[in-house]
Design a protein around this motif. Structure first.
Motif, PDB file in Angstrom:
ATOM      1  N   ILE A  91       2.995 -38.261  13.351  1.00  0.00           N
ATOM      2  CA  ILE A  91       2.954 -39.342  14.341  1.00  0.00           C
ATOM      3  C   ILE A  91       3.263 -40.677  13.675  1.00  0.00           C
ATOM      4  O   ILE A  91       4.047 -41.477  14.144  1.00  0.00           O
ATOM      5  CB  ILE A  91       1.597 -39.380  15.052  1.00  0.00           C
ATOM      6  N   ASP A  92       2.575 -40.932  12.551  1.00  0.00           N
ATOM      7  CA  ASP A  92       2.896 -42.112  11.757  1.00  0.00           C
ATOM      8  C   ASP A  92       2.648 -41.791  10.299  1.00  0.00           C
ATOM      9  O   ASP A  92       2.308 -40.655   9.966  1.00  0.00           O
ATOM     10  CB  ASP A  92       2.111 -43.352  12.224  1.00  0.00           C
ATOM     11  N   ARG A  93       2.791 -42.744   9.420  1.00  0.00           N
ATOM     12  CA  ARG A  93       2.660 -42.469   7.982  1.00  0.00           C
ATOM     13  C   ARG A  93       1.409 -43.100   7.383  1.00  0.00           C
ATOM     14  O   ARG A  93       1.211 -43.077   6.198  1.00  0.00           O
ATOM     15  CB  ARG A  93       3.879 -42.989   7.217  1.00  0.00           C
ATOM     16  N   GLY A  94       0.568 -43.667   8.212  1.00  0.00           N
ATOM     17  CA  GLY A  94      -0.585 -44.374   7.693  1.00  0.00           C
ATOM     18  C   GLY A  94      -1.608 -43.459   7.060  1.00  0.00           C
ATOM     19  O   GLY A  94      -1.602 -42.252   7.293  1.00  0.00           O
ATOM     20  N   PRO A  95      -2.514 -44.024   6.286  1.00  0.00           N
ATOM     21  CA  PRO A  95      -3.540 -43.221   5.604  1.00  0.00           C
ATOM     22  C   PRO A  95      -4.660 -42.855   6.575  1.00  0.00           C
ATOM     23  O   PRO A  95      -5.812 -43.142   6.339  1.00  0.00           O
ATOM     24  CB  PRO A  95      -4.022 -44.170   4.506  1.00  0.00           C
ATOM     25  N   SER A  96      -4.302 -42.218   7.644  1.00  0.00           N
ATOM     26  CA  SER A  96      -5.270 -41.891   8.692  1.00  0.00           C
ATOM     27  C   SER A  96      -5.520 -40.396   8.767  1.00  0.00           C
ATOM     28  O   SER A  96      -6.163 -39.926   9.683  1.00  0.00           O
ATOM     29  CB  SER A  96      -4.768 -42.391  10.027  1.00  0.00           C
ATOM     30  N   GLY A  97      -4.989 -39.655   7.807  1.00  0.00           N
ATOM     31  CA  GLY A  97      -5.179 -38.206   7.850  1.00  0.00           C
ATOM     32  C   GLY A  97      -4.383 -37.558   8.951  1.00  0.00           C
ATOM     33  O   GLY A  97      -4.725 -36.468   9.400  1.00  0.00           O
ATOM     34  N   ASN A  98      -3.328 -38.221   9.434  1.00  0.00           N
ATOM     35  CA  ASN A  98      -2.555 -37.598  10.512  1.00  0.00           C
ATOM     36  C   ASN A  98      -1.848 -36.349   9.997  1.00  0.00           C
ATOM     37  O   ASN A  98      -1.548 -36.221   8.827  1.00  0.00           O
ATOM     38  CB  ASN A  98      -1.561 -38.597  11.099  1.00  0.00           C
ATOM     39  N   THR A  99      -1.601 -35.435  10.905  1.00  0.00           N
ATOM     40  CA  THR A  99      -1.128 -34.111  10.540  1.00  0.00           C
ATOM     41  C   THR A  99       0.379 -34.088  10.327  1.00  0.00           C
ATOM     42  O   THR A  99       1.137 -34.676  11.095  1.00  0.00           O
ATOM     43  CB  THR A  99      -1.512 -33.126  11.659  1.00  0.00           C
ATOM     44  N   LEU A 100       0.801 -33.395   9.281  1.00  0.00           N
ATOM     45  CA  LEU A 100       2.213 -33.134   9.037  1.00  0.00           C
ATOM     46  C   LEU A 100       2.579 -31.795   9.653  1.00  0.00           C
ATOM     47  O   LEU A 100       1.854 -30.819   9.491  1.00  0.00           O
ATOM     48  CB  LEU A 100       2.500 -33.061   7.533  1.00  0.00           C
ATOM     49  N   TYR A 101       3.708 -31.761  10.333  1.00  0.00           N
ATOM     50  CA  TYR A 101       4.231 -30.511  10.877  1.00  0.00           C
ATOM     51  C   TYR A 101       5.541 -30.210  10.147  1.00  0.00           C
ATOM     52  O   TYR A 101       6.389 -31.090  10.007  1.00  0.00           O
ATOM     53  CB  TYR A 101       4.481 -30.642  12.383  1.00  0.00           C
ATOM     54  N   PHE A 102       5.674 -28.958   9.708  1.00  0.00           N
ATOM     55  CA  PHE A 102       6.808 -28.585   8.878  1.00  0.00           C
ATOM     56  C   PHE A 102       7.783 -27.647   9.590  1.00  0.00           C
ATOM     57  O   PHE A 102       7.389 -26.851  10.446  1.00  0.00           O
ATOM     58  CB  PHE A 102       6.314 -27.876   7.602  1.00  0.00           C
ATOM     59  N   GLY A 103       9.041 -27.738   9.161  1.00  0.00           N
ATOM     60  CA  GLY A 103      10.026 -26.744   9.534  1.00  0.00           C
ATOM     61  C   GLY A 103       9.883 -25.523   8.647  1.00  0.00           C
ATOM     62  O   GLY A 103       9.046 -25.488   7.736  1.00  0.00           O
ATOM     63  N   GLU A 104      10.733 -24.529   8.885  1.00  0.00           N
ATOM     64  CA  GLU A 104      10.648 -23.263   8.154  1.00  0.00           C
ATOM     65  C   GLU A 104      11.274 -23.347   6.762  1.00  0.00           C
ATOM     66  O   GLU A 104      11.131 -22.446   5.963  1.00  0.00           O
ATOM     67  CB  GLU A 104      11.358 -22.159   8.950  1.00  0.00           C
ATOM     68  N   GLY A 105      11.999 -24.414   6.497  1.00  0.00           N
ATOM     69  CA  GLY A 105      12.610 -24.580   5.183  1.00  0.00           C
ATOM     70  C   GLY A 105      14.058 -24.131   5.142  1.00  0.00           C
ATOM     71  O   GLY A 105      14.486 -23.263   5.912  1.00  0.00           O
ATOM     72  N   SER A 106      14.804 -24.761   4.236  1.00  0.00           N
ATOM     73  CA  SER A 106      16.202 -24.385   3.993  1.00  0.00           C
ATOM     74  C   SER A 106      16.351 -24.135   2.507  1.00  0.00           C
ATOM     75  O   SER A 106      15.980 -24.985   1.694  1.00  0.00           O
ATOM     76  CB  SER A 106      17.151 -25.523   4.411  1.00  0.00           C
TER      77      SER A 106
END
Lengths: 115, 107
Positions: free
Chosen positions: A95-110
């Motif tokens: 959602i944003d990059r702040g130090p708020s512990g927001n969740t990262l969602y990843f792709g399957e990778g290339s």
């Protein structure tokens, strides 16, 4: 729920070739990231972008270009592929990059293969 | 800058046993996240725990900020828990990642 789609899943190129990876997200997230993961190692940040047309360099940006053409897409270009950079490239969004512990969602990778 | 060390590098357990994974970070952190990477490579966020104790399902994370360490406890392990567990901490708005603990749960 949303999804992050990375294309292609496998990218095969010759040494010295310019190669591009693409990433699309439909979460409507502001921030997107490109990471590189070498076998048995942690992720290293190549580039990130906090909004459309924004680019921020990570620790591993040398040898790479990136482009955030629109909010939903973030592409990564290997400017001159080398055999020692065969690795898995992971795209992520948050959602944003702040130090708020927001969740990262990843792709399957290339996976990049240099011949 | 921030460094993140994980231990053990690999862990083999029988199904039903508990797993304890450790993460140590070198500088004060405002974020501490645990991720799971499947054998196929896909990565999902498990927990965000910058301090204290958090539970979700069979997972418990305890982070002691002053001692710059975090642990992930998996109770009653299952074969589907097999994979690599990564922790990541922040430095200048970037996440710095450990190398992971490869967990193998035998039936």
């Amino acid at each position: 729920g949303g999804i992050i789609t990375q294309t292609p899943k496998f990218l095969i190129g010759q040494e010295g070739q310019k190669l591009t990876l693409k990433c699309q997200q439909n979460f409507n997230h502001d921030t997107m990231y490109w990471y590189r993961q070498d076998s048995g190692k942690g992720l290293r940040l190549i580039y990130y972008s906090i909004t459309e047309n924004d680019l921020q360099k990570g620790d591993l940006s040398e040898g790479y270009d990136a482009s955030r053409e629109k909010k939903s897409s973030f592409s990564l270009t290997v400017t001159s592929a080398q055999k020692n950079e065969m690795a898995v490239f992971l795209c992520a969004s948050s959602i944003d990059r702040g130090p708020s512990g927001n969740t990262l969602y990843f792709g399957e990778g290339s996976r990049l293969i240099v011949v | 800058g921030q460094q993140v060390q994980q231990s053990p590098a690999s862990l083999v357990l029988q199904e039903g046993e508990n797993a304890e994974l450790q993460c140590n970070f070198s500088s004060t952190a405002t974020q501490l996240q645990w991720f799971y990477q499947s054998p196929g490579g896909s990565l999902v966020s498990l927990l965000s725990n910058p301090s204290g104790t958090k539970h979700t399902g069979r997972l418990t994370s305890t982070t002691v900020t002053k001692e710059r360490r975090s642990s992930l406890h998996i109770s009653s392990s299952q074969t589907t828990d097999s994979g690599t567990y990564l922790c990541a901490s922040d430095s200048n708005y970037q996440l710095i990642w450990g190398s992971g603990t490869k967990l193998i749960i035998k039936p």
